[in-house]
Design a protein around this motif. Structure first.
Motif, PDB file in Angstrom:
ATOM      1  N   SER A  82       6.769 -18.533 -26.264  1.00 21.00           N
ATOM      2  CA  SER A  82       6.921 -19.974 -26.032  1.00 21.00           C
ATOM      3  C   SER A  82       6.861 -20.311 -24.542  1.00 21.00           C
ATOM      4  N   ASN A  83       7.374 -19.411 -23.693  1.00 17.70           N
ATOM      5  CA  ASN A  83       7.304 -19.655 -22.236  1.00 17.70           C
ATOM      6  C   ASN A  83       5.864 -19.732 -21.741  1.00 17.70           C
ATOM      7  N   ASP A  84       4.971 -19.038 -22.445  1.00 17.56           N
ATOM      8  CA  ASP A  84       3.550 -19.073 -22.066  1.00 17.56           C
ATOM      9  C   ASP A  84       2.980 -20.477 -22.209  1.00 17.56           C
ATOM     10  N   LEU A  85       3.571 -21.263 -23.104  1.00 16.28           N
ATOM     11  CA  LEU A  85       3.070 -22.635 -23.302  1.00 16.28           C
ATOM     12  C   LEU A  85       3.131 -23.409 -21.987  1.00 16.28           C
ATOM     13  N   TRP A  86       4.210 -23.172 -21.231  1.00 21.12           N
ATOM     14  CA  TRP A  86       4.325 -23.829 -19.922  1.00 21.12           C
ATOM     15  C   TRP A  86       3.415 -23.164 -18.894  1.00 21.12           C
ATOM     16  N   ASP A  87       3.452 -21.843 -18.851  1.00 20.67           N
ATOM     17  CA  ASP A  87       2.651 -21.124 -17.852  1.00 20.67           C
ATOM     18  C   ASP A  87       1.162 -21.457 -17.981  1.00 20.67           C
ATOM     19  N   LEU A  88       0.712 -21.636 -19.216  1.00 18.61           N
ATOM     20  CA  LEU A  88      -0.711 -21.887 -19.446  1.00 18.61           C
ATOM     21  C   LEU A  88      -1.093 -23.362 -19.336  1.00 18.61           C
ATOM     22  N   SER A  89      -0.099 -24.254 -19.320  1.00 22.41           N
ATOM     23  CA  SER A  89      -0.422 -25.687 -19.319  1.00 22.41           C
ATOM     24  C   SER A  89       0.188 -26.458 -18.155  1.00 22.41           C
ATOM     25  N   SER A  90       0.935 -25.770 -17.289  1.00 19.80           N
ATOM     26  CA  SER A  90       1.660 -26.472 -16.212  1.00 19.80           C
ATOM     27  C   SER A  90       0.728 -27.332 -15.354  1.00 19.80           C
ATOM     28  N   PHE A  91      -0.518 -26.885 -15.131  1.00 23.20           N
ATOM     29  CA  PHE A  91      -1.461 -27.628 -14.276  1.00 23.20           C
ATOM     30  C   PHE A  91      -1.821 -28.986 -14.881  1.00 23.20           C
ATOM     31  N   LEU A  92      -1.629 -29.128 -16.212  1.00 27.62           N
ATOM     32  CA  LEU A  92      -1.927 -30.417 -16.835  1.00 27.62           C
ATOM     33  C   LEU A  92      -0.899 -31.469 -16.431  1.00 27.62           C
ATOM     34  N   PHE A  93       0.336 -31.004 -16.238  1.00 28.05           N
ATOM     35  CA  PHE A  93       1.443 -31.920 -15.951  1.00 28.05           C
ATOM     36  C   PHE A  93       1.670 -32.118 -14.449  1.00 28.05           C
ATOM     37  N   ILE A 139     -11.317 -25.587  -9.593  1.00 23.77           N
ATOM     38  CA  ILE A 139     -10.327 -25.423  -8.510  1.00 23.77           C
ATOM     39  C   ILE A 139      -9.596 -26.750  -8.285  1.00 23.77           C
ATOM     40  N   SER A 140     -10.334 -27.854  -8.334  1.00 29.11           N
ATOM     41  CA  SER A 140      -9.741 -29.177  -8.111  1.00 29.11           C
ATOM     42  C   SER A 140      -8.716 -29.528  -9.197  1.00 29.11           C
ATOM     43  N   LEU A 141      -9.037 -29.164 -10.420  1.00 30.09           N
ATOM     44  CA  LEU A 141      -8.173 -29.559 -11.539  1.00 30.09           C
ATOM     45  C   LEU A 141      -7.045 -28.570 -11.816  1.00 30.09           C
ATOM     46  N   VAL A 142      -7.326 -27.267 -11.598  1.00 36.24           N
ATOM     47  CA  VAL A 142      -6.363 -26.214 -11.979  1.00 36.24           C
ATOM     48  C   VAL A 142      -5.729 -25.519 -10.773  1.00 36.24           C
ATOM     49  N   GLY A 143      -6.493 -25.434  -9.659  1.00 41.10           N
ATOM     50  CA  GLY A 143      -5.982 -24.724  -8.479  1.00 41.10           C
ATOM     51  C   GLY A 143      -6.505 -23.305  -8.387  1.00 41.10           C
ATOM     52  N   SER A 144      -7.218 -22.866  -9.445  1.00 38.94           N
ATOM     53  CA  SER A 144      -7.789 -21.510  -9.460  1.00 38.94           C
ATOM     54  C   SER A 144      -9.005 -21.536 -10.385  1.00 38.94           C
ATOM     55  N   LEU A 170     -12.939 -26.909 -19.313  1.00 32.29           N
ATOM     56  CA  LEU A 170     -12.776 -27.946 -18.281  1.00 32.29           C
ATOM     57  C   LEU A 170     -12.880 -29.366 -18.843  1.00 32.29           C
ATOM     58  N   PHE A 171     -13.810 -29.566 -19.775  1.00 31.51           N
ATOM     59  CA  PHE A 171     -14.006 -30.909 -20.310  1.00 31.51           C
ATOM     60  C   PHE A 171     -12.817 -31.333 -21.176  1.00 31.51           C
ATOM     61  N   GLU A 172     -12.189 -30.340 -21.844  1.00 25.70           N
ATOM     62  CA  GLU A 172     -10.970 -30.619 -22.617  1.00 25.70           C
ATOM     63  C   GLU A 172      -9.838 -31.013 -21.655  1.00 25.70           C
ATOM     64  N   ILE A 173      -9.748 -30.288 -20.539  1.00 28.26           N
ATOM     65  CA  ILE A 173      -8.717 -30.598 -19.533  1.00 28.26           C
ATOM     66  C   ILE A 173      -8.883 -32.037 -19.045  1.00 28.26           C
ATOM     67  N   MET A 174     -10.131 -32.394 -18.708  1.00 24.62           N
ATOM     68  CA  MET A 174     -10.412 -33.740 -18.178  1.00 24.62           C
ATOM     69  C   MET A 174     -10.071 -34.815 -19.209  1.00 24.62           C
ATOM     70  N   SER A 175     -10.393 -34.537 -20.467  1.00 29.88           N
ATOM     71  CA  SER A 175     -10.112 -35.486 -21.539  1.00 29.88           C
ATOM     72  C   SER A 175      -8.613 -35.723 -21.688  1.00 29.88           C
ATOM     73  N   ILE A 176      -7.816 -34.629 -21.567  1.00 31.48           N
ATOM     74  CA  ILE A 176      -6.353 -34.739 -21.726  1.00 31.48           C
ATOM     75  C   ILE A 176      -5.717 -35.480 -20.554  1.00 31.48           C
ATOM     76  N   ILE A 177      -6.061 -35.104 -19.308  1.00 30.32           N
ATOM     77  CA  ILE A 177      -5.373 -35.718 -18.154  1.00 30.32           C
ATOM     78  C   ILE A 177      -5.915 -37.120 -17.845  1.00 30.32           C
ATOM     79  N   GLY A 178      -7.127 -37.410 -18.368  1.00 30.62           N
ATOM     80  CA  GLY A 178      -7.682 -38.757 -18.209  1.00 30.62           C
ATOM     81  C   GLY A 178      -8.567 -38.933 -16.984  1.00 30.62           C
ATOM     82  N   LYS A 179      -9.338 -40.006 -16.996  1.00 37.46           N
ATOM     83  CA  LYS A 179     -10.307 -40.276 -15.933  1.00 37.46           C
ATOM     84  C   LYS A 179      -9.652 -40.438 -14.561  1.00 37.46           C
TER      85      LYS A 179
END
Length: 503
Positions: free
Chosen positions: A393-404, A469-474, A480-489
């Motif tokens: 369950s901790n991986d849920l944060w580690d893998l998604s923290s860049f979204l928040f 790199i801009s969206l995730v930091g690494s 990437l397109f899923e990430i953009m869709s979630i965080i928004g334009k």
């Protein structure tokens, strides 16, 4: 008529329940549930010197967490209680006396100093001292003393134990449900103590009496009790009681395959050997548990089932219901089962990925709440994006923290690889393309951005790597397109602009 099975798990409350004990409880549970029988918990606390406060509650909590609760036991009387041996001690003396009256047991007055002297004397001659048929007549007991001498010693308050009188010159043929036929020469058996001078029975007597009174039909226990089987069968015979069927489970071995798995192996290897975390009440030392390490109970149960048993097919992933349906003692191995920490993680990952997505959504929600992080997007979308790579369950944060939280630092190696002289201009042009997209879904973004890259006749890496790199930091992370869709334009463009400024 075949009896409905009644099995018992009978741990001692001397510390935390080891996964070997949980495996024994599990096999008892699976065996009896398949046949709609009864699973009994009995607390064997006759050794009060080793009693540890909190250990009994730990046993109950561990079984409940593993979803293998007992049907009868402390607090759940099924008409065969009490279920703690310390509360049954008034029962045992009469059975010890019965064995003496029948000639199957006797009083022994030998002091520990006398017995130690005999041991040393035998060692000096290269022999092993065994208290049984070949020397019992020479030792201080009711077989070598007259009735009046025995009575006098008892009346004067001289300490004594009651020993079982093992038969001489007999070949016992025993049956174990896992190991088959076992042959024992009774001449090698010692006269075990059944009743101690402190008025408490030993495990051997209490165990047999309780199993008989609780109408236990099958005794499924660890291999370490195999040497006690001859005595237990002889006790049933002496009482003229029907014996239950016996099955002795193989040991759980260290990851190396050499020796029994213990607490120190877990500490050394960095993996738990207990179902729940345990804090020693004396030393305050904390031992890690599977629950606290983020494992799902279904994964732990699945892993334990395969330590010594196999279904006879290629299937490895089982729910508890499937294990109940498939379990059979004939498919339990005789040889020890090697514990594999990596395989345990594999079971965890499989069960984690197959779990209801709502469970993970709740877990991620709790993590975000504890971190005081607010969000506006759909957590189910987030979990769907990362669940495949998560193990805990901790991986849920580690893998998604860049979204928040937008990246504030960037991986140096990634920047060196992806951020070139013309990158700022390309990123600026990309933001103009993105700002014109009205339907900001992953499919739409993907089609438009990919068409634009093709029209510029440049490699995809020239855009996609600096964008990541801009969206995730690494250069890590999901689509990437899923990430953009979630965080928004707006957030996507904001992150690209911020990265341009910083780099």
């Amino acid at each position: 008529m075949t009896k409905t099975p009644r099995v018992r798990f009978a741990p001692s409350p001397t510390g935390p329940l080891h996964i070997g004990g949980v495996r024994t409880a599990l096999f008892n549970y699976l065996f009896t549930k398949k046949k709609q029988g009864t699973f009994v918990l009995r607390i064997e606390d006759t050794d009060q010197n080793r009693f540890v406060h909190g250990a009994e509650d730990y046993i109950t909590d561990a079984l409940n967490w593993c979803n293998i609760p007992f049907d009868e036991g402390p607090g759940k009387d099924g008409g065969f209680g009490p279920y703690r041996q310390s509360e049954r001690k008034h029962l045992y003396r009469q059975y010890a006396d019965e064995l003496i009256a029948k000639g199957y047991a006797y009083y022994a007055f030998d002091t520990s100093e006398e017995l130690e002297a005999h041991r040393k004397n035998h060692e000096a001659q290269g022999k092993t001292f065994i208290y049984n048929w070949h020397n019992r007549a020479k030792l201080t007991n009711s077989l070598s003393l007259s009735d009046s001498e025995t009575e006098s010693k008892i009346n004067s308050g001289e300490p004594y134990v009651i020993r079982f009188k093992s038969p001489q010159d007999e070949i016992l043929v025993l049956t174990d449900e896992i190991r088959g036929e076992i042959t024992i020469d009774t001449n090698v058996l010692d006269d075990k103590i059944l009743f101690k001078s402190d008025g408490m029975p030993t495990y051997h007597l209490a165990n047999i009496v309780d199993d008989h009174l609780m109408e236990i039909t099958h005794v499924i226990r660890g291999e370490e009790w195999l040497p006690s089987l001859p005595l237990h069968i002889l006790l049933y015979r002496a009482f003229d009681w029907e014996s239950p069927k016996f099955a002795h489970l193989p040991l759980i071995l260290k990851p190396t395959g050499k020796g029994k798995l213990g607490k120190r192996d877990g500490i050394k290897g960095g993996f738990p050997v207990f179902p729940l975390e345990w804090k020693d009440p004396k030393t305050e030392e904390i031992a890690s548990g599977y629950r606290e390490d983020g494992y799902l109970p279904e994964a732990v149960i699945n892993m334990l089932a395969f330590l010594g048993w196999n279904p006879g097919t290629e299937q490895e992933l089982f729910s508890l219901e499937e294990l109940v349906k498939e379990f059979d003692l004939t498919r339990v191995n005789k040889a020890g089962a090697k514990f594999d920490p990596e395989k345990t993680k594999w079971f965890q990952q499989q069960h984690f990925q197959n779990a209801d997505i709502n469970l993970h959504v709740e877990q991620l929600k709790n993590i975000l709440s504890k971190k005081n992080i607010s969000y506006s997007f759909d957590l189910e979308e987030v979990v769907s994006l990362i669940q495949e790579r998560a193990i805990f369950s901790n991986d849920l944060w580690d893998l998604s923290s860049f979204l928040f939280i937008a990246p504030s630092e960037y991986d140096e190696k990634a920047v060196k690889k992806a951020w070139k002289e013309d990158t700022p201009d390309l990123m600026h042009e990309l933001t103009r393309i993105l700002s014109d997209i009205n339907n900001f879904t992953s499919d739409t973004i993907s089609n438009i951005v990919k068409s634009w890259i093709k029209s510029k006749e440049i490699g995809f890496g020239k855009i996609m790597m600096p964008l990541r790199i801009s969206l995730v930091g690494s250069l890590q992370g999901p689509d990437l397109f899923e990430i953009m869709s979630i965080i928004g334009k707006n957030e996507t463009i904001k992150r690209i602009e911020s990265t341009k400024e910083k780099l």
